[in-house]
Design a protein around this motif. Structure first.
Motif, PDB file in Angstrom:
ATOM      1  N   ASN A   1       0.842  -1.206   0.000  1.00 50.44           N
ATOM      2  CA  ASN A   1       0.000   0.000   0.000  1.00 50.44           C
ATOM      3  C   ASN A   1       0.871   1.248   0.000  1.00 50.44           C
ATOM      4  O   ASN A   1       0.525   2.261  -0.591  1.00 50.44           O
TER       5      ASN A   1
ATOM      6  N   GLY B   1       3.044  -2.877  10.786  1.00 54.73           N
ATOM      7  CA  GLY B   1       3.751  -3.611   9.735  1.00 54.73           C
ATOM      8  C   GLY B   1       5.193  -3.178   9.557  1.00 54.73           C
ATOM      9  O   GLY B   1       6.067  -3.982   9.267  1.00 54.73           O
TER      10      GLY B   1
ATOM     11  N   GLY C   1       6.008   2.601  11.956  1.00 56.60           N
ATOM     12  CA  GLY C   1       5.926   4.063  12.011  1.00 56.60           C
ATOM     13  C   GLY C   1       4.598   4.611  12.518  1.00 56.60           C
ATOM     14  O   GLY C   1       4.569   5.642  13.199  1.00 56.60           O
TER      15      GLY C   1
ATOM     16  N   ASP D   1      -8.803  -5.375   5.125  1.00 59.44           N
ATOM     17  CA  ASP D   1      -7.978  -6.096   4.146  1.00 59.44           C
ATOM     18  C   ASP D   1      -7.301  -7.274   4.833  1.00 59.44           C
ATOM     19  O   ASP D   1      -7.172  -7.300   6.054  1.00 59.44           O
TER      20      ASP D   1
ATOM     21  N   GLY E   1      -5.862  -0.162   2.942  1.00 58.02           N
ATOM     22  CA  GLY E   1      -5.421  -1.446   2.383  1.00 58.02           C
ATOM     23  C   GLY E   1      -6.420  -2.193   1.519  1.00 58.02           C
ATOM     24  O   GLY E   1      -6.144  -3.309   1.084  1.00 58.02           O
TER      25      GLY E   1
HETATM   26  C1  LIG Z   1       1.521  -0.083   6.112  1.00 55.10           C
HETATM   27  C2  LIG Z   1       0.188  -0.416   6.646  1.00 55.10           C
HETATM   28  C3  LIG Z   1      -0.009  -0.644   8.019  1.00 55.10           C
HETATM   29  C4  LIG Z   1       1.099  -0.638   9.013  1.00 55.10           C
HETATM   30  O1  LIG Z   1       1.622   0.625   9.264  1.00 55.10           O
HETATM   31  P1  LIG Z   1       3.164   0.750   9.681  1.00 55.10           P
HETATM   32  O2  LIG Z   1       3.344   2.173   9.946  1.00 55.10           O
HETATM   33  O3  LIG Z   1       3.934   0.264   8.478  1.00 55.10           O
HETATM   34  O4  LIG Z   1       3.394  -0.140  10.842  1.00 55.10           O
HETATM   35  C5  LIG Z   1      -1.278  -0.929   8.463  1.00 55.10           C
HETATM   36  N1  LIG Z   1      -2.315  -1.007   7.606  1.00 55.10           N
HETATM   37  C6  LIG Z   1      -2.166  -0.811   6.287  1.00 55.10           C
HETATM   38  C7  LIG Z   1      -3.357  -0.955   5.413  1.00 55.10           C
HETATM   39  C8  LIG Z   1      -0.915  -0.507   5.752  1.00 55.10           C
HETATM   40  O5  LIG Z   1      -0.771  -0.323   4.441  1.00 55.10           O
END
Ligand SMILES: *Cc1c(COP(=O)(O)O)cnc(C)c1O
Length: 341
Positions: A85, A199, A202, A292, A325
Protein backbone atom coordinates in the motif's frame (compact mmCIF):
# COMPACT_ATOMS: atom_id res chain seq x y z
CA UNK A 1 -9.36 21.29 27.30
CA UNK A 2 -7.64 21.20 23.89
CA UNK A 3 -4.44 19.16 23.97
CA UNK A 4 -1.28 20.16 22.17
CA UNK A 5 1.82 18.22 21.15
CA UNK A 6 3.99 21.19 22.25
CA UNK A 7 6.42 20.58 19.40
CA UNK A 8 6.82 22.54 16.19
CA UNK A 9 5.65 20.64 13.12
CA UNK A 10 7.85 20.70 10.01
CA UNK A 11 6.56 21.64 6.58
CA UNK A 12 3.93 19.34 5.15
CA UNK A 13 1.87 19.11 1.97
CA UNK A 14 -1.93 18.86 2.20
CA UNK A 15 -2.68 15.67 0.26
CA UNK A 16 -5.28 13.97 2.45
CA UNK A 17 -8.87 14.90 3.26
CA UNK A 18 -8.26 15.60 6.93
CA UNK A 19 -9.58 15.25 9.54
CA UNK A 20 -10.91 11.78 8.74
CA UNK A 21 -14.20 10.73 10.40
CA UNK A 22 -14.39 8.99 13.79
CA UNK A 23 -17.35 6.61 13.85
CA UNK A 24 -18.83 4.21 16.42
CA UNK A 25 -19.13 0.55 15.38
CA UNK A 26 -22.55 -0.03 16.96
CA UNK A 27 -23.30 -3.56 15.81
CA UNK A 28 -19.77 -4.86 16.45
CA UNK A 29 -19.83 -3.29 19.93
CA UNK A 30 -23.28 -4.82 20.58
CA UNK A 31 -22.18 -8.29 19.43
CA UNK A 32 -18.71 -8.53 20.98
CA UNK A 33 -18.33 -6.05 23.76
CA UNK A 34 -21.03 -3.95 25.46
CA UNK A 35 -23.22 -6.81 26.78
CA UNK A 36 -20.10 -8.37 28.39
CA UNK A 37 -18.98 -5.22 30.17
CA UNK A 38 -16.54 -4.26 27.44
CA UNK A 39 -15.93 -0.88 25.76
CA UNK A 40 -17.61 0.83 22.84
CA UNK A 41 -15.51 0.31 19.68
CA UNK A 42 -14.86 3.29 17.45
CA UNK A 43 -13.11 3.46 14.09
CA UNK A 44 -10.91 6.30 12.88
CA UNK A 45 -11.47 6.22 9.13
CA UNK A 46 -7.94 6.68 7.82
CA UNK A 47 -9.00 4.45 4.95
CA UNK A 48 -10.71 7.65 3.76
CA UNK A 49 -7.64 9.90 3.61
CA UNK A 50 -8.04 9.89 -0.20
CA UNK A 51 -9.22 7.43 -2.86
CA UNK A 52 -6.24 5.99 -4.74
CA UNK A 53 -3.84 7.39 -2.13
CA UNK A 54 -6.03 6.12 0.71
CA UNK A 55 -4.69 4.77 3.99
CA UNK A 56 -2.11 5.57 6.64
CA UNK A 57 0.86 6.04 4.32
CA UNK A 58 -0.58 9.27 2.95
CA UNK A 59 -0.22 10.97 6.34
CA UNK A 60 3.48 10.05 6.43
CA UNK A 61 4.04 11.05 2.80
CA UNK A 62 2.63 14.53 3.45
CA UNK A 63 5.82 15.15 5.42
CA UNK A 64 8.17 13.01 3.32
CA UNK A 65 7.12 14.60 0.02
CA UNK A 66 7.52 18.08 1.53
CA UNK A 67 11.07 17.12 2.50
CA UNK A 68 11.76 15.78 -1.02
CA UNK A 69 10.63 19.08 -2.56
CA UNK A 70 12.61 21.16 -0.11
CA UNK A 71 15.74 19.17 -0.97
CA UNK A 72 15.15 19.78 -4.68
CA UNK A 73 14.41 16.12 -5.49
CA UNK A 74 12.36 15.25 -8.57
CA UNK A 75 12.24 11.49 -7.97
CA UNK A 76 11.09 9.22 -5.14
CA UNK A 77 12.53 5.74 -4.69
CA UNK A 78 10.93 3.33 -2.24
CA UNK A 79 10.37 -0.36 -1.59
CA UNK A 80 7.92 -2.95 -0.28
CA UNK A 81 5.99 -6.13 -0.99
CA UNK A 82 4.41 -6.68 -4.37
CA UNK A 83 1.02 -5.55 -2.97
CA UNK A 84 2.51 -2.72 -0.90
CA UNK A 85 0.00 0.00 0.00
CA UNK A 86 2.92 2.28 0.77
CA UNK A 87 4.37 1.86 -2.74
CA UNK A 88 0.98 2.42 -4.39
CA UNK A 89 0.44 5.56 -2.32
CA UNK A 90 3.93 6.82 -3.20
CA UNK A 91 3.32 6.13 -6.91
CA UNK A 92 0.11 8.20 -6.87
CA UNK A 93 1.58 10.97 -4.70
CA UNK A 94 4.46 11.21 -7.19
CA UNK A 95 2.00 11.49 -10.08
CA UNK A 96 0.02 14.17 -8.25
CA UNK A 97 3.16 16.23 -7.58
CA UNK A 98 4.83 15.65 -10.95
CA UNK A 99 7.68 13.61 -9.42
CA UNK A 100 9.16 10.43 -10.87
CA UNK A 101 8.72 7.27 -8.77
CA UNK A 102 10.74 4.07 -8.78
CA UNK A 103 9.47 1.08 -6.79
CA UNK A 104 11.68 -1.79 -5.62
CA UNK A 105 9.20 -4.61 -5.01
CA UNK A 106 9.53 -8.02 -3.32
CA UNK A 107 7.79 -10.80 -5.22
CA UNK A 108 7.75 -12.95 -8.29
CA UNK A 109 8.47 -11.01 -11.49
CA UNK A 110 5.65 -12.75 -13.39
CA UNK A 111 2.97 -11.80 -10.79
CA UNK A 112 -0.46 -10.97 -12.19
CA UNK A 113 -0.88 -7.21 -12.42
CA UNK A 114 -3.70 -6.71 -9.91
CA UNK A 115 -4.62 -4.68 -6.82
CA UNK A 116 -1.95 -2.21 -5.74
CA UNK A 117 0.49 -3.38 -8.44
CA UNK A 118 -2.04 -2.42 -11.10
CA UNK A 119 -2.33 1.06 -9.58
CA UNK A 120 1.49 1.40 -9.42
CA UNK A 121 1.64 0.88 -13.17
CA UNK A 122 -1.36 3.13 -13.85
CA UNK A 123 0.35 5.91 -11.89
CA UNK A 124 3.35 5.61 -14.19
CA UNK A 125 5.80 4.38 -11.56
CA UNK A 126 8.86 2.46 -12.74
CA UNK A 127 8.64 -0.98 -11.18
CA UNK A 128 11.47 -3.46 -10.48
CA UNK A 129 10.51 -6.80 -8.95
CA UNK A 130 13.01 -9.00 -7.09
CA UNK A 131 12.41 -12.52 -5.78
CA UNK A 132 12.17 -12.49 -1.94
CA UNK A 133 15.67 -13.83 -1.12
CA UNK A 134 17.40 -11.49 -3.51
CA UNK A 135 15.19 -8.59 -2.43
CA UNK A 136 16.19 -8.96 1.21
CA UNK A 137 19.88 -9.57 0.56
CA UNK A 138 20.26 -6.73 -1.95
CA UNK A 139 17.87 -4.03 -0.71
CA UNK A 140 20.51 -1.52 0.35
CA UNK A 141 22.53 -2.09 -2.81
CA UNK A 142 19.44 -1.74 -5.00
CA UNK A 143 18.51 1.60 -3.44
CA UNK A 144 22.09 2.81 -4.11
CA UNK A 145 22.02 1.40 -7.64
CA UNK A 146 18.79 3.11 -8.66
CA UNK A 147 19.72 6.37 -6.97
CA UNK A 148 22.99 6.40 -8.93
CA UNK A 149 21.16 5.48 -12.11
CA UNK A 150 18.78 8.45 -11.75
CA UNK A 151 21.62 10.77 -10.84
CA UNK A 152 23.32 9.78 -14.12
CA UNK A 153 20.15 10.90 -15.91
CA UNK A 154 20.22 14.23 -14.08
CA UNK A 155 17.57 13.37 -11.46
CA UNK A 156 17.99 13.94 -7.77
CA UNK A 157 16.07 11.32 -5.77
CA UNK A 158 14.88 10.80 -2.22
CA UNK A 159 15.03 7.23 -0.87
CA UNK A 160 12.08 6.40 1.39
CA UNK A 161 12.47 3.38 3.69
CA UNK A 162 9.91 0.55 4.01
CA UNK A 163 6.51 1.97 4.94
CA UNK A 164 8.08 5.46 5.31
CA UNK A 165 8.74 4.39 8.89
CA UNK A 166 11.56 6.53 10.24
CA UNK A 167 12.07 9.73 12.20
CA UNK A 168 10.60 11.80 9.35
CA UNK A 169 7.62 9.58 8.45
CA UNK A 170 6.40 9.28 12.03
CA UNK A 171 5.31 12.93 11.89
CA UNK A 172 2.27 11.57 10.05
CA UNK A 173 0.89 9.78 13.09
CA UNK A 174 2.33 12.20 15.57
CA UNK A 175 0.06 14.84 14.07
CA UNK A 176 -2.74 12.28 13.62
CA UNK A 177 -2.64 11.51 17.35
CA UNK A 178 -3.63 15.09 18.11
CA UNK A 179 -6.44 14.96 15.53
CA UNK A 180 -7.67 11.68 16.98
CA UNK A 181 -7.67 12.81 20.59
CA UNK A 182 -9.50 16.00 19.55
CA UNK A 183 -12.12 13.87 17.72
CA UNK A 184 -12.62 11.80 20.86
CA UNK A 185 -12.86 14.83 23.14
CA UNK A 186 -15.52 16.34 20.92
CA UNK A 187 -17.48 13.07 21.30
CA UNK A 188 -17.09 13.42 25.06
CA UNK A 189 -14.52 10.75 25.90
CA UNK A 190 -10.82 9.98 26.06
CA UNK A 191 -10.13 6.41 24.86
CA UNK A 192 -8.37 3.91 27.12
CA UNK A 193 -6.76 2.35 24.03
CA UNK A 194 -5.92 3.20 20.45
CA UNK A 195 -5.22 0.04 18.45
CA UNK A 196 -3.99 -0.48 14.90
CA UNK A 197 -2.09 -2.85 12.65
CA UNK A 198 1.71 -2.69 12.82
CA UNK A 199 3.75 -3.61 9.73
CA UNK A 200 6.84 -1.42 9.72
CA UNK A 201 6.29 0.42 13.02
CA UNK A 202 5.93 4.06 12.01
CA UNK A 203 2.22 4.36 12.67
CA UNK A 204 2.56 2.87 16.13
CA UNK A 205 5.64 5.01 16.81
CA UNK A 206 3.80 8.22 15.90
CA UNK A 207 0.71 7.35 17.94
CA UNK A 208 2.75 6.22 20.94
CA UNK A 209 4.94 9.31 20.99
CA UNK A 210 1.89 11.47 20.32
CA UNK A 211 -0.02 10.16 23.31
CA UNK A 212 3.01 10.78 25.51
CA UNK A 213 3.49 14.34 24.26
CA UNK A 214 -0.25 15.07 24.55
CA UNK A 215 -0.11 13.83 28.14
CA UNK A 216 -3.18 11.64 27.81
CA UNK A 217 -3.60 8.31 29.58
CA UNK A 218 -4.51 6.55 26.35
CA UNK A 219 -2.45 3.43 25.63
CA UNK A 220 -1.45 2.45 22.12
CA UNK A 221 -1.39 -1.21 21.07
CA UNK A 222 -0.02 -2.38 17.75
CA UNK A 223 -1.25 -5.73 16.45
CA UNK A 224 1.75 -7.02 14.51
CA UNK A 225 1.16 -8.52 11.06
CA UNK A 226 4.70 -9.92 10.72
CA UNK A 227 7.98 -10.31 12.66
CA UNK A 228 7.86 -10.51 16.50
CA UNK A 229 6.84 -8.38 19.47
CA UNK A 230 10.52 -7.87 20.42
CA UNK A 231 11.34 -6.75 16.88
CA UNK A 232 8.63 -4.08 16.88
CA UNK A 233 9.29 -2.95 20.45
CA UNK A 234 12.82 -2.11 19.24
CA UNK A 235 11.73 -0.72 15.88
CA UNK A 236 9.16 1.66 17.39
CA UNK A 237 11.76 2.99 19.85
CA UNK A 238 14.31 3.30 17.06
CA UNK A 239 11.95 5.44 14.94
CA UNK A 240 11.16 7.64 17.95
CA UNK A 241 14.85 7.98 18.78
CA UNK A 242 15.56 8.91 15.16
CA UNK A 243 12.81 11.56 15.33
CA UNK A 244 14.35 12.93 18.49
CA UNK A 245 17.78 13.22 16.83
CA UNK A 246 16.36 14.81 13.67
CA UNK A 247 14.29 17.40 15.53
CA UNK A 248 16.35 18.01 18.64
CA UNK A 249 13.30 17.32 20.82
CA UNK A 250 14.29 15.42 23.94
CA UNK A 251 12.12 12.49 24.89
CA UNK A 252 12.11 10.11 27.77
CA UNK A 253 12.58 6.74 26.04
CA UNK A 254 12.50 4.81 29.30
CA UNK A 255 9.02 6.05 30.24
CA UNK A 256 7.71 5.22 26.78
CA UNK A 257 5.27 2.30 26.81
CA UNK A 258 5.53 0.33 23.59
CA UNK A 259 2.83 -2.34 23.48
CA UNK A 260 2.90 -4.91 20.67
CA UNK A 261 0.59 -7.90 20.41
CA UNK A 262 2.17 -10.46 18.06
CA UNK A 263 -0.29 -13.30 18.73
CA UNK A 264 -2.38 -12.84 15.60
CA UNK A 265 0.21 -12.88 12.82
CA UNK A 266 -0.97 -16.29 11.61
CA UNK A 267 1.11 -17.93 8.86
CA UNK A 268 3.18 -14.79 8.15
CA UNK A 269 3.27 -11.49 6.29
CA UNK A 270 0.66 -11.40 3.55
CA UNK A 271 -0.80 -14.78 4.57
CA UNK A 272 -3.85 -15.16 6.82
CA UNK A 273 -5.98 -17.99 8.16
CA UNK A 274 -9.73 -18.42 7.51
CA UNK A 275 -10.58 -16.56 10.75
CA UNK A 276 -9.22 -13.34 9.23
CA UNK A 277 -11.30 -13.72 6.07
CA UNK A 278 -14.33 -14.43 8.25
CA UNK A 279 -13.67 -11.24 10.23
CA UNK A 280 -13.40 -9.22 7.01
CA UNK A 281 -16.72 -10.66 5.85
CA UNK A 282 -18.40 -10.03 9.20
CA UNK A 283 -17.25 -6.40 9.51
CA UNK A 284 -18.26 -5.64 5.91
CA UNK A 285 -21.71 -7.15 6.37
CA UNK A 286 -22.36 -5.72 9.86
CA UNK A 287 -20.88 -2.25 9.47
CA UNK A 288 -20.27 -1.57 5.77
CA UNK A 289 -16.56 -1.21 6.49
CA UNK A 290 -13.97 -2.90 4.28
CA UNK A 291 -10.89 -4.39 5.94
CA UNK A 292 -7.98 -6.10 4.15
CA UNK A 293 -6.31 -9.50 4.67
CA UNK A 294 -2.73 -8.23 5.13
CA UNK A 295 -3.14 -5.57 7.85
CA UNK A 296 -6.48 -4.36 9.12
CA UNK A 297 -8.32 -7.70 8.93
CA UNK A 298 -5.63 -9.37 11.03
CA UNK A 299 -5.52 -6.56 13.55
CA UNK A 300 -9.29 -6.40 13.86
CA UNK A 301 -9.48 -10.17 14.29
CA UNK A 302 -6.94 -9.80 17.11
CA UNK A 303 -9.01 -7.02 18.69
CA UNK A 304 -12.21 -9.11 18.60
CA UNK A 305 -10.37 -12.04 20.15
CA UNK A 306 -9.02 -9.85 22.96
CA UNK A 307 -12.49 -8.37 23.55
CA UNK A 308 -13.93 -11.87 23.90
CA UNK A 309 -11.27 -12.98 26.38
CA UNK A 310 -11.88 -9.92 28.56
CA UNK A 311 -8.59 -8.10 27.93
CA UNK A 312 -10.42 -4.78 27.61
CA UNK A 313 -12.78 -5.26 30.56
CA UNK A 314 -13.34 -2.05 32.49
CA UNK A 315 -12.55 0.12 29.45
CA UNK A 316 -15.23 2.46 28.11
CA UNK A 317 -13.94 3.37 24.66
CA UNK A 318 -11.41 1.90 22.24
CA UNK A 319 -10.46 3.40 18.89
CA UNK A 320 -9.38 1.17 16.03
CA UNK A 321 -7.38 3.13 13.46
CA UNK A 322 -8.46 1.86 10.05
CA UNK A 323 -5.21 2.21 8.12
CA UNK A 324 -6.66 1.32 4.68
CA UNK A 325 -5.42 -1.45 2.38
CA UNK A 326 -8.65 -2.31 0.55
CA UNK A 327 -7.05 -2.71 -2.88
CA UNK A 328 -5.40 -5.92 -1.60
CA UNK A 329 -8.85 -7.53 -1.24
CA UNK A 330 -8.93 -8.25 -4.95
CA UNK A 331 -5.68 -10.23 -5.41
CA UNK A 332 -6.66 -12.32 -2.34
CA UNK A 333 -10.15 -13.07 -3.71
CA UNK A 334 -9.56 -16.84 -3.84
CA UNK A 335 -9.59 -17.01 -0.01
CA UNK A 336 -13.25 -16.03 0.23
CA UNK A 337 -16.08 -18.35 -0.67
CA UNK A 338 -19.60 -17.15 -1.36
CA UNK A 339 -22.77 -18.69 -2.65
CA UNK A 340 -25.39 -17.20 -4.88
CA UNK A 341 -29.02 -17.86 -4.09
C1 LIG B 1 1.52 -0.08 6.11
C2 LIG B 1 0.19 -0.42 6.65
C3 LIG B 1 -0.01 -0.64 8.02
C4 LIG B 1 1.10 -0.64 9.01
O1 LIG B 1 1.62 0.62 9.26
P1 LIG B 1 3.16 0.75 9.68
O2 LIG B 1 3.34 2.17 9.95
O3 LIG B 1 3.93 0.26 8.48
O4 LIG B 1 3.39 -0.14 10.84
C5 LIG B 1 -1.28 -0.93 8.46
N1 LIG B 1 -2.31 -1.01 7.61
C6 LIG B 1 -2.17 -0.81 6.29
C7 LIG B 1 -3.36 -0.96 5.41
C8 LIG B 1 -0.92 -0.51 5.75
O5 LIG B 1 -0.77 -0.32 4.44
Amino acid sequence: MPKSLLVELPERLCLGNLPTPLQPLDRISERYSLPFGGPRIWVKRDDLTEFGMSGNKLRKLEFVAAEALSRGCDTLITCGGIQSNHCRTTALVGARLGLGVHLILRGEPDTLVDGNLLLDHLAGAKVSIYPPKEYTAELGRNFAYWQEEYLGLGHRSLCIPTGASDGLGIWGYLSASQELIEDCHSQGFEPEYIVSATGSGGTQAGLTLGCQLLQVKTKVTGYAVCDSAAYFEDKVREDIFHWSRLTGNEINLSSLEVDVNANFIGPGYGAAGPEVYQTINEVASLEGILLDPVYTGKAFHGLLHQLRNGSYEGCSNIVFVHTGGQFALFPYRQNFSFQTV
